[in-house]
Scaffold this motif. Sequence first.
Motif, PDB file in Angstrom:
ATOM      1  N   LEU A   1      -3.982   0.044  -5.184  1.00 25.31           N
ATOM      2  CA  LEU A   1      -4.945  -1.010  -4.842  1.00 25.31           C
ATOM      3  C   LEU A   1      -4.342  -1.951  -3.809  1.00 25.31           C
ATOM      4  CD1 LEU A   1      -5.963  -1.690  -8.550  1.00 25.31           C
ATOM      5  CD2 LEU A   1      -7.427  -0.619  -6.804  1.00 25.31           C
TER       6      LEU A   1
ATOM      7  N   SER B   1      -5.151  -5.617  -1.867  1.00 19.35           N
ATOM      8  CA  SER B   1      -6.016  -6.781  -2.055  1.00 19.35           C
ATOM      9  C   SER B   1      -5.822  -7.748  -0.889  1.00 19.35           C
ATOM     10  CB  SER B   1      -5.626  -7.442  -3.385  1.00 19.35           C
ATOM     11  OG  SER B   1      -6.149  -8.729  -3.489  1.00 19.35           O
TER      12      SER B   1
ATOM     13  N   ARG C   1     -10.007  -9.761  -2.367  1.00 17.53           N
ATOM     14  CA  ARG C   1     -10.928  -8.629  -2.174  1.00 17.53           C
ATOM     15  C   ARG C   1     -10.112  -7.356  -2.287  1.00 17.53           C
ATOM     16  NH1 ARG C   1     -12.914  -6.347   2.820  1.00 17.53           N
ATOM     17  NH2 ARG C   1     -11.656  -7.810   3.982  1.00 17.53           N
ATOM     18  N   ARG C   2     -10.435  -6.510  -3.270  1.00 17.50           N
ATOM     19  CA  ARG C   2      -9.611  -5.323  -3.528  1.00 17.50           C
ATOM     20  C   ARG C   2     -10.196  -4.054  -2.933  1.00 17.50           C
ATOM     21  NH1 ARG C   2      -7.389  -5.808  -9.687  1.00 17.50           N
ATOM     22  NH2 ARG C   2      -6.258  -7.759  -9.361  1.00 17.50           N
ATOM     23  N   HIS C   3      -9.287  -3.185  -2.503  1.00 16.89           N
ATOM     24  CA  HIS C   3      -9.712  -1.890  -1.974  1.00 16.89           C
ATOM     25  C   HIS C   3      -8.795  -0.825  -2.566  1.00 16.89           C
ATOM     26  CE1 HIS C   3     -10.920   1.221   0.824  1.00 16.89           C
ATOM     27  NE2 HIS C   3      -9.655   1.422   1.123  1.00 16.89           N
ATOM     28  N   ARG C   4      -9.406   0.235  -3.093  1.00 16.99           N
ATOM     29  CA  ARG C   4      -8.577   1.307  -3.677  1.00 16.99           C
ATOM     30  C   ARG C   4      -8.364   2.406  -2.655  1.00 16.99           C
ATOM     31  NH1 ARG C   4      -9.223   6.253  -6.809  1.00 16.99           N
ATOM     32  NH2 ARG C   4      -7.413   6.439  -8.185  1.00 16.99           N
TER      33      ARG C   4
ATOM     34  N   THR D   1      -2.623  -3.734 -14.978  1.00 20.49           N
ATOM     35  CA  THR D   1      -3.332  -2.824 -14.093  1.00 20.49           C
ATOM     36  C   THR D   1      -2.822  -1.401 -14.324  1.00 20.49           C
ATOM     37  OG1 THR D   1      -3.669  -2.276 -11.751  1.00 20.49           O
ATOM     38  CG2 THR D   1      -1.612  -3.383 -12.280  1.00 20.49           C
TER      39      THR D   1
ATOM     40  N   ILE E   1      -0.815  -2.940  -7.419  1.00 21.75           N
ATOM     41  CA  ILE E   1      -1.643  -3.818  -6.573  1.00 21.75           C
ATOM     42  C   ILE E   1      -0.721  -4.475  -5.531  1.00 21.75           C
ATOM     43  CG2 ILE E   1      -3.272  -5.741  -6.483  1.00 21.75           C
ATOM     44  CD1 ILE E   1      -3.544  -5.452  -9.574  1.00 21.75           C
TER      45      ILE E   1
ATOM     46  N   ALA F   1      -0.886  -7.206  -2.644  1.00 29.82           N
ATOM     47  CA  ALA F   1      -1.834  -8.251  -2.274  1.00 29.82           C
ATOM     48  C   ALA F   1      -1.357  -9.099  -1.106  1.00 29.82           C
ATOM     49  CB  ALA F   1      -2.093  -9.147  -3.477  1.00 29.82           C
TER      50      ALA F   1
ATOM     51  N   THR G   1      -8.471 -11.751  -8.865  1.00 30.72           N
ATOM     52  CA  THR G   1      -9.777 -11.310  -8.374  1.00 30.72           C
ATOM     53  C   THR G   1     -10.772 -11.528  -9.514  1.00 30.72           C
ATOM     54  OG1 THR G   1     -10.891  -9.537  -7.158  1.00 30.72           O
ATOM     55  CG2 THR G   1      -9.640  -8.854  -9.075  1.00 30.72           C
TER      56      THR G   1
ATOM     57  N   THR H   1     -10.478  -0.616   4.863  1.00 35.40           N
ATOM     58  CA  THR H   1     -11.502  -0.620   3.811  1.00 35.40           C
ATOM     59  C   THR H   1     -12.800   0.037   4.273  1.00 35.40           C
ATOM     60  OG1 THR H   1     -12.277  -2.794   4.464  1.00 35.40           O
ATOM     61  CG2 THR H   1     -10.604  -2.725   2.757  1.00 35.40           C
TER      62      THR H   1
END
Length: 416
Positions: free
Chosen positions: A84, A86, A90-93, A204, A208, A210, A257, A379
């Motif tokens: 992930l 962030s 705003r998170r994006h996998r 998690t 992550i 970030a 988040t 993203t």
Amino acid sequence: METHDSRPRRTQVGIIGAGPAGLLLSQLLHQQGITSVVLENRSRERVETRQRAGLLEQNTVDLLREAGAAARLDRLGLVHDGVLLSYNGRRHRVALSELTSGSHVTIYAQPEVIKDLITRRLETGGTIFFEADATGIEGLETDSPTIHYSHEGETHALQCDFVAGCDGFHGISRQAAPAGFFKTYDKIYPYCWLGILARVAPSTDELIYAFHERGFALHSMRSSEISRLYVQCDPADTVEDWPDARIWEELHLRLGTANWTLQEGPILEKTITPMRSFVTEPMQYQRLFLAGDAAHIVPPTGGKGLNMAAADTKTLFDALRAYYQDADSTLLHNYSAACLRRVWRVQEFSNYMTEMLHQLPGKPAFDQHLQQSRFDLLTTCEAASRVVAENYVGIASQRASEGVAATISENLGLSC
Ligand code: RFL
Ligand code: PHB
């Protein structure tokens, strides 16, 4: 004064350093009947407990299996199919497996890798001297170089055919070449990482990374009970500047988040790590071969240092095996070129991840917008995500070294 005792005075490959590179090389060589001695200036306890890497590429896992040192890793390693990213919450996998036809990464702590390798090496009759400080290398231009070292208060000499400099960034191997022979390239980043181990279940399932306007943060893990977390800090900071409450406060802000809570737990350890990129060219001088952090350093944002050490080791091992078993020195001659293309690919990726995810105080507004745009591309564009995924799992760097192998074979008129 040299003493006469039962220590080996001669071996085929003299290895300086019992980090991942040195230990793995020693075991792989042993399995092909090639002898080595490992000299390590720290105690066994120290090398087995140094908290460092956690993320292993599939190539590294495969190599540890080949060395017969992966039984615990196969049982306890945490396989991750995604990661992930962030940006200000705003998170994006990045779906690693989907984007790379099934590749993944494994979370397994470096101290455990070291324990497994030492156990394996010793149970197969290996020679590792701990608290043995290599002080100099002589005769690299001859076919029988000597490593001088001190151990238990006395000085000793170890003669070998080749020296593997696996002694990390602060080792002595690089200094054994004539002044100016090695060219070095480096970049020091104006921030550090404060890393903690905390006794709390990870909040998690996937790592992550970030970016936050207050600075970078990373949520990693060691097991279902232990979390590993990092926050960007100032190079002038000491751990005293970071009481537990401040660390958790920053982690909550930077990783936060909607509809997600970071769980806190007792902090077991705190360390500050500088961020640096560094490359030595070439990676060989006569009968000295540099591998791992002795030759290059990356900032840890891509999780690549140990993996590069393992990849160098594999290249060096293949070359030494060809030399001893087939009397073929081609791969030894090509060692540096084969490693360096991969090394620069990994440098670029680690730098990309670092600069995309860290906050640079005083950065011009224009550059801040570029940084955000880089994240936006990731993203919204699958091709961009795929490039990150391929680099993260290690396919891209493997391809880079295979590209060199192909070029070398073509130049030599060999088939691949
Ligand atoms: P090492 O592990 O530094 O081992 C070198 C060994 O040589 C010994 N030595 C000597 N021995 C005898 N005589 C001398 N004169 C000597 N001088 C030195 C040292 O005591 C030491 O034991 O190098 P090696 O084998 O090249 O391995 C490199 C990796 O350890 C390193 O790249 C990674 O830890 C980097 N890293 C990460 N890599 C990853 O692949 N994935 C990760 O997730 C990751 N996270 C990290 C990291 C490194 C970090 N720090 C602390 C720098 C996270 C952090 C915070
Ligand atoms: C870690 O688990 O320590 C770790 C994981 C990924 C990184 C760096 C460190 O990029």
